[in-house]
Scaffold this active site. Structure first.
Site, PDB file in Angstrom:
ATOM      1  CG  ASP A  32      -0.008  -0.107   2.475  1.00 27.56           C
ATOM      2  OD1 ASP A  32       0.909  -0.887   2.624  1.00 27.56           O
ATOM      3  OD2 ASP A  32      -0.488   0.810   3.430  1.00 27.56           O
ATOM      4  CD  GLU A  33      -1.009   4.724   3.079  1.00 32.16           C
ATOM      5  OE1 GLU A  33      -1.692   5.860   3.076  1.00 32.16           O
ATOM      6  OE2 GLU A  33      -0.181   4.482   4.118  1.00 32.16           O
ATOM      7  CB  VAL A  34       4.221   2.508  -3.266  1.00 33.60           C
ATOM      8  CG1 VAL A  34       5.685   2.632  -3.829  1.00 33.60           C
ATOM      9  CG2 VAL A  34       4.094   1.203  -2.974  1.00 33.60           C
TER      10      VAL A  34
END
Lengths: 536, 509
Positions: free
Chosen positions: B302-304
């Site tokens: 997630d959330e790269v």
């Protein structure tokens, strides 16, 4: 003041904190939108002092302390001696606190003293006024100031009264730090300190949920770590009456959640009062009337107003019945007891949120209103009741505090009455009005800590300035402090401590430290360490 | 006088076992207190049977496939004996003689896991009258969970959570019939997992290399404590983002960020352009897959943040070589595909956060997608889209329980309708369950328990019980209040729902 470099750092910090914000659903992103800037703890130049003293001079010269050699003792000139058990208890408490309750962990004779750097061996406590007030109770006029000098060969803590000495001991303990090897040090320091406001309180509500005594005591302990000095005990309310009255035992017998397991006995109350006294904390009980009294009615018949539905009593009850003489007889006896059980010079009489609908429904009350010429103005009836109650309490030689509605309704107050401002939105105007009328006041409106929200809401409490209302210098002097309120609808022993601390610490610094102590970054740095200290 | 109370539980999942709860009898009257989460089929009468702590015991049914020596049940009997009789301090649970007037309750389950759930239900049926005597009403229950995956996520990276606090959470999970502990064990702020193969990860990446780590034996303790309660332990090693702490103990793992043409000194996500990255991940995940016995592993994803990758010339060159152009989502997809393949090779099923699907719909079909973002409208769309693609899905978005607010927010968690999205019956079957997430930015051992309980219990009922029978929040309220007092009585610091009291208040500080 913000240089481009600082701005760049700020942006970096913001970017970094974005990275930390894991997994927010969309609705939470709005929370982030109004975001306070998220902070990353760094060492403060003021170490971990909380609340920040008025004047601090820290030097880089460090002195070592060891549990073997260090002691806290009375200075030669001190007016308090070994007979002052309040101080002697405090010495032991802070010794154990500084050295981790240690049974003198370090072995003597290891040579560190001879070879190592300078060692601090003693803290001398010097009570300078002729009457140290060892056996007294703290009050609104108590002198809480102190001066602390840490230097070789010993540190000196000077205070006019024991109350200042207690705060000085707390400050001293906050100056001690530990290196990676567990060695305790303290830097050479000069501190001159006193509170900005005299009344710095926490309200706990033991009626919505019963709070076991040990939770209350633990809270007093934590209050002392934050130099808070008033425990406002909202002891009864609609939901329960846990106070065991000697004169009217049926009040708790019938009105508590449970007559044995959910009550405060006289011995419990005594313990709380004394535990508070030993830490310089006043215990102000609140017996809120005429509203918020459903639980009183269970053990005291004819005290509450019978509500009517049409021409018949509905079976439910409203506020205290203000038209019966028996009501005032009861109140006289009751508050006479309270005035002896609670030694503080003040008692809080409540007076908030009176619902008039039940009074309106009752034909006897209507008749009484007509007789008195109150017309349809039930606030006059409320004032009538409060006025009589205040007169009763005045005969017990106690001062009183009341919630702001009592003032708003034009009740005539004693000059030493304290008006408690709690209604959010317009609190500034109210402070202006109350002080313009010449009454002393305390502020709680912005500090309803029971209202929780996600993330760092302590910043909101910290940024409050109690004297920001419009008024003269004289008016501002009438603001004697404030209280953080933790109402109990959603709070009991299971979650009280983590909800209250360290959020209430933000209020504590606002009420103790100088008005210009407003640097939120520095506060974050100090508060982070202070929190770890409270946890330990 | 000799009536037999039959408490039977069925349909829990695999092979047959039967065992008996032996109860001493006469009659009385009492209305039954609630069970949380509500069983699927529940009938009870006002007929009640007293339980004598000295004579009561659990035994295995004659035809039960499990007998004395079954570790899960032997331990559960002992545990539940003292949960049922909190005032009784005697021991000898299994050694008392049967009274001749004894009646029996029976509990049938297809596996030990069902039996453990049934014991929990039974323990909630027993109550004490004002004189302290124990009773259970005549009851018949047939119960099974609505969703097979009912999880709690704890985050041990933002703050370290001591093992005893994790164990306590597992106890409380069992009381609410949760069955998955999703252990978000590492993240940017710290790496507390002590790896056998890469000890530097925690030595350098933990908040403290000795006091703030989970040793191998800590992890084993957590797993075994969970197993005895029918709880799976699902580890999450989130990458390529959320890995700052990994970089401290493993050089060249993270992408060096550039400022202009020189490295800035900062690091970004895991470097997807280096073969050494995949070797490292394969070795680490091999260890993880042997340490954690569960057949699933959570890979994060997630959330790269792409800005660091963008700044790095080597990464850009790699993008060119691979033909990704300037589409960094392709690079992330490439990375995740490799990582998922590693776990497939290790015979583990991967779970990933929804971002991975959002970037890259063509991931292996048996991967489970974990929805965490958005409003109800958003996550419903996502549920439709993912299940339409034939993917199995876990829902966490409505249960971000770290977001606290004033008042009774448990009602929001309770009224979630996980299958209320547009899709066929086949699609709905692909929703395997849900998860309550307690992210750790503002949570550590000081406030974890009261923040989690009983708010998480609201989600527990949603995931276990029949939705039609549990659609009223107001009906749930008194039962949940009662359950909360049970939690407090069992030593769980569960916070109050509203004003009131418990007979036995929390006694700690």
């Amino acid at each position: 003041m913000t240089s481009p470099l600082q701005l760049a750092l700020l942006l970096l910090a913001l970017g970094f904190s974005r990275g930390l914000q894991h997994h927010y659903p969309d609705q939470a992103d709005q929370v982030d939108g109004e975001a306070e800037l998220e902070l990353v703890a760094e060492p403060s130049k003021f170490g971990s002092l909380w609340p920040l003293p008025q004047k601090v001079k820290l030097s880089a010269v460090s002195l070592k302390l060891t549990g073997v050699s260090f002691q806290i003792a009375d200075a030669k000139g001190s007016s308090a001696g070994s007979g002052c058990s309040l101080l002697q208890d405090a010495y032991r408490r802070y010794y154990e606190y500084v050295f981790g309750g240690a049974k003198r962990q370090q072995q003597p004779g290891k040579g560190r003293r001879a070879a190592g750097p300078a060692v601090l061996t003693e803290l001398q406590v010097w009570i300078t006024s002729p009457d140290p007030e060892c056996d007294g109770y703290p009050g609104v006029a108590s002198d809480e100031s102190y001066e602390l000098t840490v230097d070789q060969p010993y540190a000196v803590l000077k205070a006019p009264k024991v109350w200042g000495a207690l705060h000085g001991l707390e400050t001293f303990s906050q100056l001690v730090y530990e290196d990676e090897y567990g060695v305790k040090s303290i830097n050479s320091t000069t501190i001159s300190d006193f509170p900005r406001f005299a009344h710095r309180g926490i309200l706990l509500d033991s009626a919505r949920h019963f709070l076991p005594i040990k939770v209350i005591l633990a809270n007093l302990e934590t209050m002392a770590m934050n130099k808070l000095n008033v425990f406002h005990w909202h002891i009864t309310d609609d939901q329960s009456f846990p106070y065991l009255s000697r004169t009217f035992p049926q009040l708790s017998q019938q009105g508590a959640y449970h007559p044995y397991t959910h009550v405060y006995t006289p011995a419990d109350v005594k313990m709380v009062v004394e535990f508070g006294r030993l830490r310089g904390i006043r215990v102000i009980p609140e017996f809120d009337t005429p509203g918020h009294t459903q639980s009183w009615g269970k053990g005291q018949t004819d005290l509450l107003t019978p509500c009517y539905s049409g021409s018949k009593p509905s079976g439910s009850f409203g506020p205290v019945n203000p038209i019966l003489n028996t009501t005032y007889d009861f109140m006289s006896q009751f508050f006479k007891e309270i005035s002896t059980v609670f030694p503080d010079a003040y008692v809080h009489l409540g007076g908030d949120e009176v619902d008039f609908s039940c009074w309106k429904s009752n034909p006897d009350i209507q008749t009484f209103m007509d007789q008195q010429g109150f017309g349809k103005d039930f606030s006059k009836l409320e004032s009538f009741y409060i006025q009589k109650l205040l007169n009763i309490v005045a005969t017990t030689q106690k001062g009183y505090m009341i919630w702001q509605e009592v003032f708003d309704n034009g009740v005539q107050l004693k000059p030493d009455a304290v008006v408690h401002v709690w209604i959010g939105g317009g609190a500034n105007d109210e402070m202006g009005k109350v002080t313009a009328a010449g009454y002393t006041t305390i502020l709680s409106a912005p500090w309803y800590l029971d209202y929780i929200s996600y993330a760092q809401d302590w910043q909101k409490y910290y940024k409050v300035e109690p004297l920001s209302f419009n008024g003269t210098e004289e008016q501002k002097k009438l603001v004697i402090g404030g209280e953080a309120c933790l109402w109990g609808e959603y709070v009991d022993a299971t979650n009280l401590t983590p909800r209250l601390w360290p959020r209430a610490s933000a209020v504590a610094e606002r009420l103790w430290s100088a008005a210009d102590v407003t640097d939120i970054n520095d506060a974050f740095n100090r508060l982070s360490v202070h929190r770890c200290r409270m946890v330990a | 006088m000799e009536t037999t109370g039959l408490v039977s539980f069925g349909r829990y999942t695999c092979s047959h076992l039967y065992f008996l709860l032996l109860i001493v009898l006469p009659l009385g009257q009492h209305t039954v207190e609630g069970v949380w989460p509500l069983p699927q089929i529940f009938t009870s009468s006002i007929e009640r049977y007293p339980l004598n702590p000295q004579a009561f015991y659990f035994g295995y049914g004659r035809q039960s496939a499990a007998q004395f020596g079954c570790s899960v049940l032997d331990a559960a009997f002992i545990r539940y004996y003292s949960l049922i009789f909190p005032d009784y301090t005697g021991n000898g649970v299994l050694h008392n003689n049967l009274s001749v007037s004894a009646g029996k309750a029976s509990l049938n389950a297809e596996t030990v896991w069902g039996a453990v759930r049934g014991l929990e239900t039974f323990s909630q049926l027993v109550y004490q009258d004002d004189f302290g005597s124990y009773f259970v009403n005549q009851t018949e229950i047939d119960d099974f969970p609505r969703f097979p995956f009912r999880g709690i996520l704890l985050d041990t990276s933002r703050h370290f959570i001591p093992v005893h606090a994790i164990l306590k959470t597992l106890d409380a999970m069992a009381y609410s019939k949760f069955n998955v502990f999703h252990w978000h064990i590492v993240d940017d702020p710290s790496f507390p997992y002590q790896s056998q193969t890469f000890p530097d990860l925690s030595r350098k990446g933990a908040f403290h290399p000795m006091t703030h780590i989970y040793t191998q034996s800590d992890v084993r303790r957590v797993i075994s404590h969970a197993r005895l309660r029918g709880i799976r332990v699902l580890p999450e090693f989130d990458s390529p983002g959320h890995t700052k702490s990994w970089g401290k103990g493993q050089s060249d793992l993270l992408t060096p960020c550039y400022s202009g043409s020189t490295p800035s000194g900062a690091f970004g996500p895991v470097n997807p352009a280096l073969p050494s990255t995949y070797q490292f991940m394969a070795t680490l995940l091999k260890e993880v897959s042997s340490v954690f016995p569960d057949s699933y592993i959570h890979l994060g994803g997630d959330e790269v943040n792409f800005s660091c990758w963008k700044s790095n010339p080597d990464v850009r060159a790699f993008m060119q070589k691979m033909g990704f152009g300037v589409d960094f989502t392709k690079l992330e997809a490439f990375y995740m595909e490799n990582i998922v393949n590693i776990t497939t090779f290790l015979n583990k099923t991967a779970i990933v956060w929804q971002d991975v699907f959002d970037y890259h719909e063509l991931i292996p079909k048996d991967t489970v997608l974990h929805i965490w973002k958005g409003s109800p409208a958003n996550y419903r769309k996502e549920l439709s889209r993912m299940t339409k693609a034939g993917m199995r899905v876990l829902l966490a978005a409505p249960w971000y329980i770290n977001h606290i607010s004033y008042g009774q927010d448990w009602r929001n968690y309770y009224t979630v309708q996980p299958l209320n999205f547009s899709g066929t019956a086949e699609q709905k079957k692909l929703v395997i369950g849900g998860e309550v997430c307690m992210w750790g930015e503002y949570v550590d051992a000081t406030n974890l328990t009261p923040r989690l309980w009983p708010r998480a219990s609201a989600a527990a009922e949603r995931l276990w019980s029949d939705e039609k029978q549990t659609s009223s929040v107001d009906k749930a309220f008194p039962r949940l209040q009662d359950f909360r007092c049970k939690l407090v009585r069992r030593g769980i610091r569960a916070e109050p729902l509203y004003v009131g009291h418990c007979k036995h208040e929390y006694q700690g500080v």
